[in-house]
Design a protein around this motif. Structure first.
Motif, PDB file in Angstrom:
ATOM      1  N   THR A  57       0.375  -5.983 -10.420  1.00  0.00           N
ATOM      2  CA  THR A  57       1.482  -6.146  -9.505  1.00  0.00           C
ATOM      3  C   THR A  57       1.299  -5.661  -8.033  1.00  0.00           C
ATOM      4  O   THR A  57       1.432  -5.967  -7.126  1.00  0.00           O
ATOM      5  CB  THR A  57       3.060  -5.801  -9.915  1.00  0.00           C
ATOM      6  OG1 THR A  57       2.992  -6.494 -11.167  1.00  0.00           O
ATOM      7  CG2 THR A  57       4.034  -6.189  -8.969  1.00  0.00           C
ATOM      8  N   ILE A  58       0.380  -4.323  -8.267  1.00  0.00           N
ATOM      9  CA  ILE A  58       0.342  -3.487  -7.130  1.00  0.00           C
ATOM     10  C   ILE A  58      -0.798  -4.125  -6.328  1.00  0.00           C
ATOM     11  O   ILE A  58      -0.889  -4.461  -4.875  1.00  0.00           O
ATOM     12  CB  ILE A  58      -0.235  -2.130  -7.398  1.00  0.00           C
ATOM     13  CG1 ILE A  58       0.956  -1.217  -7.705  1.00  0.00           C
ATOM     14  CG2 ILE A  58      -0.717  -1.464  -6.026  1.00  0.00           C
ATOM     15  CD1 ILE A  58       0.661   0.001  -8.210  1.00  0.00           C
ATOM     16  N   ASP A  59      -1.867  -4.725  -7.015  1.00  0.00           N
ATOM     17  CA  ASP A  59      -2.838  -5.572  -6.411  1.00  0.00           C
ATOM     18  C   ASP A  59      -2.277  -6.729  -5.735  1.00  0.00           C
ATOM     19  O   ASP A  59      -2.607  -7.292  -4.316  1.00  0.00           O
ATOM     20  CB  ASP A  59      -3.938  -6.141  -7.270  1.00  0.00           C
ATOM     21  CG  ASP A  59      -4.813  -5.031  -7.645  1.00  0.00           C
ATOM     22  OD1 ASP A  59      -4.989  -4.066  -7.030  1.00  0.00           O
ATOM     23  OD2 ASP A  59      -5.603  -5.018  -8.887  1.00  0.00           O
ATOM     24  N   LYS A  60      -1.315  -7.486  -6.172  1.00  0.00           N
ATOM     25  CA  LYS A  60      -0.736  -8.622  -5.408  1.00  0.00           C
ATOM     26  C   LYS A  60       0.048  -8.197  -4.341  1.00  0.00           C
ATOM     27  O   LYS A  60      -0.088  -9.038  -3.442  1.00  0.00           O
ATOM     28  CB  LYS A  60       0.255  -9.354  -6.697  1.00  0.00           C
ATOM     29  CG  LYS A  60      -0.352 -10.160  -7.731  1.00  0.00           C
ATOM     30  CD  LYS A  60       0.392 -10.710  -8.812  1.00  0.00           C
ATOM     31  CE  LYS A  60      -0.405 -11.431  -9.797  1.00  0.00           C
ATOM     32  NZ  LYS A  60       0.604 -12.148 -10.644  1.00  0.00           N
ATOM     33  N   ILE A  61       0.850  -7.236  -4.367  1.00  0.00           N
ATOM     34  CA  ILE A  61       1.510  -6.856  -3.273  1.00  0.00           C
ATOM     35  C   ILE A  61       0.365  -6.356  -2.233  1.00  0.00           C
ATOM     36  O   ILE A  61       0.843  -6.748  -0.956  1.00  0.00           O
ATOM     37  CB  ILE A  61       2.458  -5.393  -3.405  1.00  0.00           C
ATOM     38  CG1 ILE A  61       3.709  -5.750  -4.590  1.00  0.00           C
ATOM     39  CG2 ILE A  61       2.842  -4.861  -2.502  1.00  0.00           C
ATOM     40  CD1 ILE A  61       4.386  -4.622  -4.893  1.00  0.00           C
ATOM     41  N   ARG A  62      -0.424  -5.599  -2.254  1.00  0.00           N
ATOM     42  CA  ARG A  62      -1.510  -5.382  -1.309  1.00  0.00           C
ATOM     43  C   ARG A  62      -2.011  -6.732  -0.614  1.00  0.00           C
ATOM     44  O   ARG A  62      -2.528  -6.730   0.284  1.00  0.00           O
ATOM     45  CB  ARG A  62      -2.602  -4.690  -1.911  1.00  0.00           C
ATOM     46  CG  ARG A  62      -2.346  -3.110  -2.345  1.00  0.00           C
ATOM     47  CD  ARG A  62      -1.830  -2.491  -0.926  1.00  0.00           C
ATOM     48  NE  ARG A  62      -1.712  -0.957  -1.295  1.00  0.00           N
ATOM     49  CZ  ARG A  62      -0.797  -0.263  -0.842  1.00  0.00           C
ATOM     50  NH1 ARG A  62       0.052  -0.983   0.062  1.00  0.00           N
ATOM     51  NH2 ARG A  62      -0.319   0.869  -1.109  1.00  0.00           N
ATOM     52  N   GLY A  63      -2.216  -7.833  -1.521  1.00  0.00           N
ATOM     53  CA  GLY A  63      -2.620  -9.167  -1.201  1.00  0.00           C
ATOM     54  C   GLY A  63      -1.866  -9.654  -0.198  1.00  0.00           C
ATOM     55  O   GLY A  63      -2.194 -10.388   0.928  1.00  0.00           O
ATOM     56  N   PHE A  64      -0.338  -9.455  -0.382  1.00  0.00           N
ATOM     57  CA  PHE A  64       0.574  -9.870   0.582  1.00  0.00           C
ATOM     58  C   PHE A  64       0.720  -8.968   1.555  1.00  0.00           C
ATOM     59  O   PHE A  64       1.011  -9.618   2.906  1.00  0.00           O
ATOM     60  CB  PHE A  64       2.016 -10.008   0.020  1.00  0.00           C
ATOM     61  CG  PHE A  64       1.878 -11.356  -0.983  1.00  0.00           C
ATOM     62  CD1 PHE A  64       1.829 -12.379  -1.034  1.00  0.00           C
ATOM     63  CD2 PHE A  64       2.411 -11.058  -2.239  1.00  0.00           C
ATOM     64  CE1 PHE A  64       1.620 -13.282  -1.768  1.00  0.00           C
ATOM     65  CE2 PHE A  64       2.357 -12.110  -3.366  1.00  0.00           C
ATOM     66  CZ  PHE A  64       2.164 -13.414  -3.130  1.00  0.00           C
ATOM     67  N   ARG A  65       0.945  -7.839   1.771  1.00  0.00           N
ATOM     68  CA  ARG A  65       1.014  -6.906   2.759  1.00  0.00           C
ATOM     69  C   ARG A  65       0.254  -5.539   2.501  1.00  0.00           C
ATOM     70  O   ARG A  65       0.794  -4.780   1.834  1.00  0.00           O
ATOM     71  CB  ARG A  65       2.400  -6.498   2.916  1.00  0.00           C
ATOM     72  CG  ARG A  65       2.715  -5.977   4.219  1.00  0.00           C
ATOM     73  CD  ARG A  65       4.187  -5.906   4.582  1.00  0.00           C
ATOM     74  NE  ARG A  65       4.462  -4.506   4.561  1.00  0.00           N
ATOM     75  CZ  ARG A  65       5.582  -4.511   4.051  1.00  0.00           C
ATOM     76  NH1 ARG A  65       6.473  -5.058   3.609  1.00  0.00           N
ATOM     77  NH2 ARG A  65       6.109  -2.890   3.973  1.00  0.00           N
ATOM     78  N   GLN A  66      -0.990  -5.356   3.275  1.00  0.00           N
ATOM     79  CA  GLN A  66      -1.934  -4.257   2.802  1.00  0.00           C
ATOM     80  C   GLN A  66      -1.047  -2.937   3.038  1.00  0.00           C
ATOM     81  O   GLN A  66      -1.334  -1.958   2.466  1.00  0.00           O
ATOM     82  CB  GLN A  66      -2.985  -4.326   4.008  1.00  0.00           C
ATOM     83  CG  GLN A  66      -4.084  -3.244   3.368  1.00  0.00           C
ATOM     84  CD  GLN A  66      -4.769  -3.623   2.176  1.00  0.00           C
ATOM     85  OE1 GLN A  66      -4.941  -4.620   1.832  1.00  0.00           O
ATOM     86  NE2 GLN A  66      -5.184  -2.478   1.486  1.00  0.00           N
ATOM     87  N   ASP A  67      -0.161  -2.876   4.031  1.00  0.00           N
ATOM     88  CA  ASP A  67       0.578  -1.615   4.430  1.00  0.00           C
ATOM     89  C   ASP A  67       2.061  -1.155   3.600  1.00  0.00           C
ATOM     90  O   ASP A  67       2.750  -0.372   4.097  1.00  0.00           O
ATOM     91  CB  ASP A  67       0.676  -1.549   5.937  1.00  0.00           C
ATOM     92  CG  ASP A  67       1.965  -2.352   6.160  1.00  0.00           C
ATOM     93  OD1 ASP A  67       1.987  -3.488   5.724  1.00  0.00           O
ATOM     94  OD2 ASP A  67       2.395  -2.302   7.511  1.00  0.00           O
ATOM     95  N   ALA A  68       2.203  -2.027   2.571  1.00  0.00           N
ATOM     96  CA  ALA A  68       3.335  -2.062   1.965  1.00  0.00           C
ATOM     97  C   ALA A  68       3.425  -0.635   1.183  1.00  0.00           C
ATOM     98  O   ALA A  68       2.284  -0.026   0.605  1.00  0.00           O
ATOM     99  CB  ALA A  68       3.410  -2.996   0.797  1.00  0.00           C
ATOM    100  N   TYR A  69       4.436   0.062   1.138  1.00  0.00           N
ATOM    101  CA  TYR A  69       4.660   1.502   0.580  1.00  0.00           C
ATOM    102  C   TYR A  69       4.751   1.376  -0.977  1.00  0.00           C
ATOM    103  O   TYR A  69       5.881   0.305  -1.245  1.00  0.00           O
ATOM    104  CB  TYR A  69       5.878   1.935   1.173  1.00  0.00           C
ATOM    105  CG  TYR A  69       6.323   3.500   0.574  1.00  0.00           C
ATOM    106  CD1 TYR A  69       6.078   4.667   1.134  1.00  0.00           C
ATOM    107  CD2 TYR A  69       6.891   3.505  -0.899  1.00  0.00           C
ATOM    108  CE1 TYR A  69       6.033   5.864   0.570  1.00  0.00           C
ATOM    109  CE2 TYR A  69       7.147   4.764  -1.308  1.00  0.00           C
ATOM    110  CZ  TYR A  69       6.699   5.981  -0.635  1.00  0.00           C
ATOM    111  OH  TYR A  69       7.183   7.118  -1.450  1.00  0.00           O
ATOM    112  N   ILE A  70       4.203   1.706  -1.660  1.00  0.00           N
ATOM    113  CA  ILE A  70       3.947   1.814  -3.230  1.00  0.00           C
ATOM    114  C   ILE A  70       4.099   3.276  -3.603  1.00  0.00           C
ATOM    115  O   ILE A  70       3.283   3.942  -3.181  1.00  0.00           O
ATOM    116  CB  ILE A  70       2.847   1.117  -3.686  1.00  0.00           C
ATOM    117  CG1 ILE A  70       2.958  -0.434  -3.254  1.00  0.00           C
ATOM    118  CG2 ILE A  70       2.767   1.198  -5.053  1.00  0.00           C
ATOM    119  CD1 ILE A  70       1.771  -1.350  -3.465  1.00  0.00           C
ATOM    120  N   GLY A  71       4.834   3.848  -4.316  1.00  0.00           N
ATOM    121  CA  GLY A  71       5.308   4.863  -5.064  1.00  0.00           C
ATOM    122  C   GLY A  71       5.108   4.597  -6.566  1.00  0.00           C
ATOM    123  O   GLY A  71       4.979   3.459  -6.955  1.00  0.00           O
ATOM    124  N   VAL A  72       5.110   5.749  -7.385  1.00  0.00           N
ATOM    125  CA  VAL A  72       4.989   5.955  -8.687  1.00  0.00           C
ATOM    126  C   VAL A  72       6.338   6.606  -9.261  1.00  0.00           C
ATOM    127  O   VAL A  72       6.473   7.815  -8.831  1.00  0.00           O
ATOM    128  CB  VAL A  72       3.717   6.451  -9.214  1.00  0.00           C
ATOM    129  CG1 VAL A  72       3.749   6.434 -10.783  1.00  0.00           C
ATOM    130  CG2 VAL A  72       2.641   5.417  -8.737  1.00  0.00           C
TER     131      VAL A  72
END
Length: 175
Positions: free
Chosen positions: A138-153
């Motif tokens: 899912t993180i890979d898919k998000i990065r595919g849509f928007r490289q600068d999306a904020y992702i935390g854990v």
């Protein structure tokens, strides 16, 4: 009476008790404790309107798995249109490509993934088989849509996962 010096900054919505995982430590794992139902959509909208009146800028979407709420996209769109900065705490389950595309188009969303350990086998032992790879995919898919999306854990640290967590992650800045 003096006005309170405190100002609310965040409203949190526990959207649903539904979840695809069977986490060993989770209260939702036992449906008799927390029912696996959705919070009414009208209730969310009413509370969101009140929060806007109070100038609350942040909104947290959590659950179970918030994307499994029957009206998830309707709720998201409503909160987006009100201008909230949204943080979504998620397992990644329920986030289809279409949903991810719409979420990542909104510049004011942050994703916070539930991932308990950097070791796939240990993580999946506590969560459910496949949970580790679902987060990474899912993180890979998000990065595919928007490289600068904020992702935390988000992590639940139990004795075994804490022992396997890199020391720097627990101590902060390697201290």
């Amino acid at each position: 009476m003096n006005p309170s010096p405190y100002k609310a900054k965040t409203i949190s919505f526990f959207l649903t008790g539904k979840c695809c995982l069977q986490c060993k430590y989770c209260i939702f794992h036992h449906g008799d404790i927390i029912p696996r139902t959705d919070i009414p959509t009208d209730y969310v909208k009413k509370r969101a309107d009140e929060a806007v009146t109070l100038k609350v800028p942040y909104c947290i979407l959590t659950g179970g798995e918030p994307a499994l709420h029957t009206d998830f996209l309707e709720i998201f769109r409503y909160l987006r249109d009100l201008g909230f900065r949204i943080r979504m705490i998620t397992t990644g389950f329920g986030l289809t490509d279409d949903i991810l595309k719409e979420l990542t188009d909104y510049q004011r969303i942050r994703f916070c993934f539930s991932l308990d350990c950097h070791d796939q086998k240990l993580n999946d032992r506590y969560r459910s088989p496949g949970a580790y790879h679902k987060v990474l995919d899912t993180i890979d898919k998000i990065r595919g849509f928007r490289q600068d999306a904020y992702i935390g854990v988000n992590a639940i640290l139990v004795k075994e996962t804490l022992r396997e967590t890199p020391r720097e992650a627990v101590a902060g800045r390697g201290e």
